[in-house]
Write a protein that holds these residues in place. Structure first.
Motif, PDB file in Angstrom:
ATOM      1  N   GLN A  10      27.615  25.041  33.932  1.00 18.46           N
ATOM      2  CA  GLN A  10      26.275  24.948  34.197  1.00 18.46           C
ATOM      3  C   GLN A  10      26.105  24.684  35.601  1.00 18.46           C
ATOM      4  OE1 GLN A  10      24.471  21.181  32.919  1.00 18.46           O
ATOM      5  NE2 GLN A  10      22.303  22.316  32.899  1.00 18.46           N
ATOM      6  N   ASN A  30      29.381  30.826  30.666  1.00 18.06           N
ATOM      7  CA  ASN A  30      29.305  29.566  30.175  1.00 18.06           C
ATOM      8  C   ASN A  30      29.675  29.268  28.818  1.00 18.06           C
ATOM      9  OD1 ASN A  30      28.684  26.728  30.207  1.00 18.06           O
ATOM     10  ND2 ASN A  30      26.776  26.947  31.308  1.00 18.06           N
ATOM     11  N   ASP A  35      22.342  26.751  28.339  1.00 15.30           N
ATOM     12  CA  ASP A  35      22.177  26.772  29.699  1.00 15.30           C
ATOM     13  C   ASP A  35      22.139  28.185  30.262  1.00 15.30           C
ATOM     14  OD1 ASP A  35      22.656  24.039  29.608  1.00 15.30           O
ATOM     15  OD2 ASP A  35      24.839  24.028  30.094  1.00 15.30           O
TER      16      ASP A  35
END
Ligand SMILES: Nc1nc2c(ncn2[C@@H]2O[C@H](COP(=O)(O)OP(=O)(O)OP(=O)(O)O)[C@@H](O)[C@H]2O)c(=O)[nH]1
Ligand SMILES: [Mg+2]
Length: 364
Positions: A10, A30, A35
């Motif tokens: 993040q 990620n 996110d």
């Protein structure tokens, strides 16, 4: 000079998102689908979800073992993506941005760094990571210490940003993160913008690569800016860019091997005598005694902007605090674990099995 910014986790993808805003080539990786969707500027085809089979796209909750595994499982796909971005033209520097304290960035970044070094031996791999706040507790500190150790063996330099410096601002945490992310991007972007452009004395890509090729030691980017009309002696502003608030890391700059400094501003302020006074002082101060320099007089400018880079640093209080705390914790944890095992054995020793007490209850 071609740079590819790869954000991991993040914190890292938020920083990459800001780089994308100022037109850098970026990639966002990620374990959390949410996110990735939240990013604003990294193009959708440059967002890669990893470890979906492992986590269901929900992040790894500060567990770096899962972060490492997620990156390993999807590494071939990521490397194909990077290959398609790189094309035939070389990438000079891969900047990997991440938070040292979480799971995806801390676990995954060393895996990707190693793969990039193997696949692109001519390119540099520079890690840009945010060090955890002391208040976050022991887990982020341990994640950071172990990740520092791993990266120091594969990356060319580690640019560490100490989040504890945020506390000095008094902002709420979200705002403070945003500000520090913006600062990182502003500094690196300003530095890269001054590479390979015409000037009085110029810096090129090979100077930057020389300075950053520093066997996995620490580096820090400093910055100072002021209105040209307010500057009486430029040497003072140059020195300011090397001071603690300039650098965002508690570090002993005397332990640095190399330095690089780029000065941009109106020609009447860029006085050679002031510049050389500061440069002589700094060259003598750092261990490696080498400072690369670029001067960019620009008659349209009203401000003077100074970006500095110090590399090969191995004395940093920010880093030492983390490593010492993690090592102490690990040692006392191992002792406590051994004690618990011994106590358990002692407590349960000599107990019979069910069959000894209830013989013949089941017909064979
Ligand atoms: N400078 C800065 N630090 C951040 C930011 N967000 C989180 N951090 C720091 O990064 C660490 C957490 O890393 P994250 O990036 O949130 O974690 P992650 O890599 O996504 O891993 P998981 O969430 O565990 O899957 C903490 O130590 C935070 O202090 C940010 O936007 N800026
Ligand atoms: Mg996360």
């Amino acid at each position: 000079m071609r740079a590819l910014i790869i954000g991991i986790g993040q914190c890292g993808t938020k920083i990459a998102d800001l780089f994308a805003l100022v037109d850098f080539e970026t990639l966002a990786i990620n374990t959390s689908k949410g996110d990735l969707e939240y990013l604003k500027h990294v193009p959708h085809e440059r967002r890669i979800l990893v470890g979906e089979s492992l986590t269901g796209g929900k992040g790894v909750n500060a567990n770096p073992i899962l972060g490492r595994e997620a990156m390993k499982r999807d590494l071939p796909m990521i490397m194909r993506k990077i290959d398609s971005i790189a094309g035939r033209e070389d990438i000079d520097i891969f900047f990997l941005t991440f938070g040292f304290g979480g799971g995806t960035g801390a676990g995954g970044t060393p895996v990707l760094a190693e793969a990039l070094k193997n696949e692109y031996p001519e390119s540099l791999v520079v890690a840009i990571g945010a060090l955890p706040l002391k208040e976050e507790g022991i887990r982020p500190t341990i994640n950071a210490a172990i990740t520092i150790d791993k990266l120091s063996k594969v990356a060319d330099s580690i640019i560490a940003i100490d989040n504890n410096k945020l506390r000095e601002s008094g902002d709420d945490i979200g705002k403070a993160y945003e500000r520090i992310n913006y600062t990182i991007v502003e500094r690196i972007a300003s530095l890269l913008a001054l590479i390979d452009i015409p000037g009085e004395q110029t810096l090129d890509g090979s100077d930057l690569k020389f300075v950053l090729k520093a066997f996995g030691s620490f580096a820090t980017v400093g910055y100072a800016k002021d209105d040209a009309s307010r500057i009486k002696n430029l040497s003072r502003l140059i020195l300011k860019s090397f001071e603690s608030e300039g650098l965002y890391l508690e570090a002993n700059i005397e332990s640095a091997l190399y330095g690089l400094i780029a000065i941009h501003g109106p020609p009447e302020v860029l006085k050679a005598s002031d510049i050389f006074e500061a440069l002589n002082y700094l060259t003598n101060k750092i261990k490696g005694k080498q400072i690369f320099r670029g001067f960019y007089p620009d008659p349209r400018e009203r401000e003077v902007e100074i970006v500095t880079l110090l590399s090969g640093i191995y004395e940093s209080k920010s880093i030492e605090d983390i490593v010492i705390t993690a090592r102490k914790y690990a040692q006392s944890f191992m002792i406590a674990k051994e004690e618990a095992e011994a106590k358990k054995k002692e407590l349960l020793e000599g107990l019979p099995d069910f069959d000894d007490i209830y013989p013949g209850e089941v017909n064979e």
